[in-house]
Design an enzyme around this catalytic site. Structure first.
Site, mmCIF file in Angstrom:
data_model
loop_
_atom_site.group_PDB
_atom_site.id
_atom_site.type_symbol
_atom_site.label_atom_id
_atom_site.label_comp_id
_atom_site.label_asym_id
_atom_site.label_seq_id
_atom_site.Cartn_x
_atom_site.Cartn_y
_atom_site.Cartn_z
ATOM 1 N N CYS A 87 -4.146 -3.350 4.150
ATOM 2 C CA CYS A 87 -4.130 -2.806 5.427
ATOM 3 C C CYS A 87 -4.965 -3.047 6.701
ATOM 4 O O CYS A 87 -5.407 -4.176 7.092
ATOM 5 C CB CYS A 87 -3.493 -1.397 5.354
ATOM 6 N N GLU A 143 0.802 -1.113 0.011
ATOM 7 C CA GLU A 143 0.187 -0.132 0.040
ATOM 8 C C GLU A 143 0.830 1.117 0.004
ATOM 9 O O GLU A 143 1.998 1.358 0.561
ATOM 10 C CB GLU A 143 -0.966 -0.148 1.251
ATOM 11 N N LYS A 203 -9.611 0.308 -2.080
ATOM 12 C CA LYS A 203 -9.829 0.149 -0.663
ATOM 13 C C LYS A 203 -11.298 0.329 -0.064
ATOM 14 O O LYS A 203 -11.868 1.392 -0.407
ATOM 15 C CB LYS A 203 -8.987 0.742 0.175
#
Length: 533
Positions: A399, A288, A348
């Site tokens: 994440c 990321e 995301k």
């Protein structure tokens, strides 16, 4: 009926007696239970401390009045969450850290209140453990889509109970740990009662022992569910850790340097492959934020990525920030083909409040001017992320998303044969955050029976087998590349198939226990009113 009335008696407790120091014993025990629970989390290999932590919490709460239990639970919550979440103040000072811990501890306080009232019921350890899971479920959903960090299951990545993740996910894993702790307390309590009175009904003792032994037995019985065989063959995958110029939030000002670091490390990997020092990967995973320069709007960034991907010659998943002319930013993974360039994206879906977007910005600014470092909010995507990389279906969990049960499960249900968790932990320096998050990926590996590869900008990057074992890892803040052959799998664990059902069942058990208390209390109150009238 008399047992029900006794179980839910809500008359004020007698005034505490003894010295002021003696009165601090129970609050001190509650706070200590939270500290022990914190110590059970990574990077310490002390997962077993969670059991005595919950035994001590049970001693603190057993038979307490609701108001007292709320206060004791809040102390336990602070004892747990203040040290666990200390990384949130790594670069912005103590105010956001303390505020987050204080708010999240309220959920534990309410949970403790529920636990205390059901301790007067038969089979209370089962009901109380279910109440804990109800509290975790609430904390994972509210407010701002929830904050699941610190679920009991995430402290069990190296523990005896881990196979239960494959049976029913994090709710069942967490329930077993809590139940074992409460069962330990109840067994000791019943034993002391027998020693004092020399009389003990067999039923309560048997129930106490079962609460202690059943979770352990279930964990051992679930071992066959943990399977790391290569059902669909294997894939050789590379994870790039390019590193960042410096720690903290200011690493963002060095966006080009971060991109160059990851491109350079990928090109070095290509040289190692050409020299025969490492095997050629089938595909490459970048972390990321490995390119915070939007490659669709910055030709120089696009060229740097393109050159690196062409050098290694295989599809690469690149973490980038997309900056459209208007609207919100997007934390995006881009599938980059060595011949065709960017061909697919995953945006995301769970963006981090107060990190990637600022709710109630004007209000929060009163407490910390650091909110203005996030000048433009990120927006969430709405599509499950699965990339086909050289014939391997790779599930994408970016994440913070690893903390949410549905994120990894969605990708596996969509056909993912392995999972990638690209992350950027540079903001949090050398804190325990990266190890806490890595443990989540270990739990997800077992939960869904998938290899998990974790590429991180600054470390710790890792390769995790479907049984939760970490077979390769990097050091923090060191450029590196991991190359590993991982098994690919397509079968679904019971946890994947059942989805949210185990959590719903446990929440229903908790609601049943709390409802039993409420009904009994209402009947007792009406009876007293009738007698007084």
């Amino acid at each position: 009926m008399s047992a029900t009335i006794t179980a839910v008696d809500t008359q004020p407790a007698p005034a505490a007696s003894g010295s002021p120091l003696r009165r601090l014993i129970r609050p001190g025990a509650a706070a200590l239970s939270g500290v022990l629970l914190f110590l059970s989390f990574p990077p310490r290999p002390l997962w077993w401390l969670a059991v005595p932590a919950f035994a001590l919490l049970a001693w603190s709460l057993h038979g307490r009045r609701p108001r007292s239990a709320f206060g004791l639970g809040y102390l336990a919550g602070l004892g747990f969450l203040l040290p666990l979440l200390s990384w949130t103040g790594e670069d912005v000072g103590p105010v956001p850290w303390i505020a987050l811990a204080a708010v999240e501890a309220l959920f534990i306080a309410l949970t403790a209140l529920g636990i205390a009232v059901v301790t007067r019921l038969p089979l209370w350890p089962v009901l109380a453990a279910a109440v804990w899971i109800l509290g975790e479920a609430a904390r994972a959903r509210f407010p701002f889509e929830g904050f699941p960090w610190g679920k009991v299951a995430f402290g069990q990545a190296d523990g005896l109970f881990l196979p239960l993740a494959a049976l029913g996910g994090t709710p069942v894993l967490g329930f077993a740990v809590v139940l074992c702790g409460f069962g330990l307390y109840e067994t000791v309590r019943r034993g002391l009662e027998f020693r004092r009175t020399r009389a003990l009904p067999r039923g309560p003792l048997a129930a106490a022992l079962l609460s202690l032994l059943v979770p352990v037995t279930a964990a051992l019985a679930a071992l066959p569910l943990v399977d790391d065989s290569a059902e669909d063959g294997t894939a050789t995958v590379a994870a790039i850790q390019g590193n960042v110029p410096r720690l903290g939030l200011d690493f963002n000002s060095q966006r080009r340097a971060v991109l160059d670091n990851h491109a350079r490390r990928t090109e070095q990997l290509a040289e190692d492959v050409a020299a025969g020092r490492v095997a050629k990967p089938d595909f490459v995973l970048w972390p990321e934020n490995s390119s915070d320069l939007d490659p669709y709007r910055n030709p120089d960034a696009r060229q740097v990525i393109d050159d690196a991907v062409r050098a290694i010659g295989v599809p690469t998943a690149v973490g980038a920030v997309l900056t459209p002319e208007t609207g919100k930013l997007s934390n995006t993974l881009i599938k980059w083909d060595p011949e065709r360039g960017p061909v697919d994206t995953y945006h995301k879906r769970h963006v981090q409040p107060f990190g990637e977007y600022i709710p109630m910005r004007s209000f929060v600014r009163l407490f910390s001017s650091d909110v203005d470092r996030v000048r433009r909010d990120f927006g969430p995507g709405d599509k499950v992320g699965v990339f086909d990389l050289a014939g391997t279906k790779v599930g994408l969990v970016t994440c913070y998303e690893a903390a949410f049960d549905d994120m990894a499960r969605d990708t596996v249900e969509a056909g993912a044969q392995m999972i990638s968790v690209p992350s950027n932990n540079a903001t949090f320096g050398r804190s325990e955050m990266t190890y806490q998050q890595l443990a989540m990926s270990q739990v997800r590996a077992v939960e869904h029976g998938r290899s998990v590869v974790v590429p991180v900008t600054s470390g710790v990057s890792a390769v995790i087998m479907p049984d939760g074992e970490i077979v390769q890892r990097t050091r923090m803040f060191t450029p590196d590349a991991l190359v590993a052959e991982v098994p690919l799998r397509s079968s679904l664990t019971p946890a994947t198939r059942l989805g949210v059902a185990p959590e719903i069942v446990l929440m229903a058990v908790a609601a049943g226990g709390l409802g039993w208390v409420a009904v009994g209390s209402a009947r007792a109150w009406r009876r007293k009113r009738s007698a007084a009238g």
